[in-house]
Design an enzyme around this catalytic site. Structure first.
Site, PDB file in Angstrom:
ATOM      1  N   HIS A 252       2.479 -15.649 -23.957  1.00 35.71           N
ATOM      2  CA  HIS A 252       2.676 -16.139 -22.587  1.00 35.71           C
ATOM      3  C   HIS A 252       3.019 -17.625 -22.657  1.00 35.71           C
ATOM      4  O   HIS A 252       2.377 -18.373 -23.404  1.00 35.71           O
ATOM      5  CB  HIS A 252       1.390 -15.911 -21.777  1.00 35.71           C
ATOM      6  CG  HIS A 252       1.548 -16.287 -20.345  1.00 35.71           C
ATOM      7  ND1 HIS A 252       2.185 -15.454 -19.439  1.00 35.71           N
ATOM      8  CD2 HIS A 252       1.200 -17.412 -19.674  1.00 35.71           C
ATOM      9  CE1 HIS A 252       2.210 -16.078 -18.252  1.00 35.71           C
ATOM     10  NE2 HIS A 252       1.610 -17.250 -18.369  1.00 35.71           N
TER      11      HIS A 252
ATOM     12  N   ASP B 279      -2.469 -10.772 -18.376  1.00 35.59           N
ATOM     13  CA  ASP B 279      -2.655 -12.123 -18.944  1.00 35.59           C
ATOM     14  C   ASP B 279      -4.118 -12.570 -19.053  1.00 35.59           C
ATOM     15  O   ASP B 279      -4.413 -13.771 -18.995  1.00 35.59           O
ATOM     16  CB  ASP B 279      -1.887 -13.179 -18.104  1.00 35.59           C
ATOM     17  CG  ASP B 279      -0.382 -12.971 -18.156  1.00 35.59           C
ATOM     18  OD1 ASP B 279       0.097 -12.419 -19.151  1.00 35.59           O
ATOM     19  OD2 ASP B 279       0.300 -13.372 -17.193  1.00 35.59           O
TER      20      ASP B 279
ATOM     21  N   GLY C 104      15.041 -12.662 -27.204  1.00 38.32           N
ATOM     22  CA  GLY C 104      14.368 -12.286 -28.440  1.00 38.32           C
ATOM     23  C   GLY C 104      14.164 -13.408 -29.435  1.00 38.32           C
ATOM     24  O   GLY C 104      14.095 -13.159 -30.641  1.00 38.32           O
TER      25      GLY C 104
ATOM     26  N   LEU D   3       9.115  -8.170 -20.089  1.00 40.98           N
ATOM     27  CA  LEU D   3       8.826  -8.633 -18.732  1.00 40.98           C
ATOM     28  C   LEU D   3       8.492  -7.525 -17.738  1.00 40.98           C
ATOM     29  O   LEU D   3       8.603  -7.712 -16.525  1.00 40.98           O
ATOM     30  CB  LEU D   3      10.002  -9.493 -18.220  1.00 40.98           C
ATOM     31  CG  LEU D   3      10.321 -10.727 -19.096  1.00 40.98           C
ATOM     32  CD1 LEU D   3      11.421 -11.569 -18.475  1.00 40.98           C
ATOM     33  CD2 LEU D   3       9.086 -11.588 -19.365  1.00 40.98           C
TER      34      LEU D   3
HETATM   35  C1  GAR Z   1       9.094 -16.488 -23.738  1.00 40.52           C
HETATM   36  O1  GAR Z   1       8.962 -17.799 -23.254  1.00 40.52           O
HETATM   37  C2  GAR Z   1       7.831 -15.701 -23.456  1.00 40.52           C
HETATM   38  O2  GAR Z   1       6.656 -16.458 -23.563  1.00 40.52           O
HETATM   39  C3  GAR Z   1       8.069 -15.301 -22.023  1.00 40.52           C
HETATM   40  O3  GAR Z   1       9.424 -14.931 -21.981  1.00 40.52           O
HETATM   41  C4  GAR Z   1      10.144 -15.707 -22.931  1.00 40.52           C
HETATM   42  C5  GAR Z   1      10.940 -14.775 -23.801  1.00 40.52           C
HETATM   43  O4  GAR Z   1      11.734 -15.457 -24.726  1.00 40.52           O
HETATM   44  N1  GAR Z   1       7.180 -14.237 -21.647  1.00 40.52           N
HETATM   45  C6  GAR Z   1       6.601 -14.162 -20.459  1.00 40.52           C
HETATM   46  O5  GAR Z   1       6.824 -14.956 -19.552  1.00 40.52           O
HETATM   47  C7  GAR Z   1       5.628 -12.991 -20.284  1.00 40.52           C
HETATM   48  N2  GAR Z   1       4.732 -13.245 -19.182  1.00 40.52           N
HETATM   49  P1  GAR Z   1      12.384 -14.698 -25.962  1.00 40.52           P
HETATM   50  O6  GAR Z   1      13.037 -13.424 -25.429  1.00 40.52           O
HETATM   51  O7  GAR Z   1      13.416 -15.689 -26.457  1.00 40.52           O
HETATM   52  O8  GAR Z   1      11.319 -14.407 -26.978  1.00 40.52           O
END
Ligand code: GAR
Length: 205
Positions: free
Chosen positions: A109, A150, A12, A90
């Site tokens: 993304h 995406d 998060g 996800l």
């Molecule tokens: C982030 O890097 C986001 O871009 C990625 O998951 C991570 C979550 O980080 N999302 C994806 O890959 C979606 N396709 P966070 O929980 O620290 O915000």
């Protein structure tokens, strides 16, 4: 005050970036609810810390993606949300979410879409693919969510250089910094409405 619903699956840090930008006055909005598909993730802890209501809606409790998504939509409606932000969420969702919030669902993304997106391209998989490709630049993209994964209109992007010595972990850390900068900017643009959608291009109005 516009109300945002934030969907998470992990740490998060993007949720935190949105919270921070609201607290420092950059973003005029309220996070009405945080929904996680997983128990025990740190994003839920962050919500608690700031007294933001949160719910866990697990995909494992639903027979189909459509039922899972319908449960999320019903929660977002309960909290009277104006905009939905996928922030490290996800799971693939059904189009009932987009039908309920047309052009009102944003996703972040960790690459420069339309490259390195689509099914299976999330988290470290993306950074591994970028490094394997030999690309010299990567970055982050905030886009409006459409039924295809995406592929929606791009709201904001930011770039980072891929250094020869980068690993998926170091690249992820650099990209995350960009994410934290551009997600609040994208949310602000969409909430303020100073744009129009022209095919895949989000034009400043
Ligand atoms: C982030 O890097 C986001 O871009 C990625 O998951 C991570 C979550 O980080 N999302 C994806 O890959 C979606 N396709 P966070 O929980 O620290 O915000």
């Amino acid at each position: 005050m516009k109300r945002i619903g934030v969907l998470v699956s992990g740490g998060g840090s993007n949720l935190q970036a949105l919270i921070d930008s609201i607290r420092n006055g950059e973003l005029s909005a309220e996070i009405a609810v945080v929904i996680s598909n997983k128990e025990g993730v740190y994003a839920l802890e962050r919500a608690k810390q700031y007294d933001i209501p949160s719910r866990v809606i697990s995909h494992k409790d639903y027979a189909t993606v459509a039922d899972f998504t319908a449960a999320i939509v019903s929660c977002l409606k309960e909290f009277d949300v104006d905009l939905v932000c996928l922030a490290g969420f996800l799971r693939i969702l059904d189009r009932v979410l987009i039908d309920a919030y047309p052009n009102r669902v944003l996703n972040i993304h960790p690459a420069l879409l339309p490259a390195f997106g689509g099914k299976g391209m999330y988290g470290h998989h993306v950074h591994e693919a970028v490094i394997a490709s030999g690309a010299k630049y990567s970055g982050a993209t905030v886009h409006l969510v459409t039924p295809e994964t995406d592929v929606g209109p791009i709201v904001c992007q930011g770039i980072v250089e891929v250094a020869d010595e980068d690993t998926p972990e170091t690249l992820a850390a650099k990209v995350l910094q960009v994410e934290h900068r551009i997600y609040p900017q994208a949310v602000r643009l969409i909430l303020e409405g100073g744009y129009r959608i022209d095919g895949l291009r989000v034009r400043r109005a």
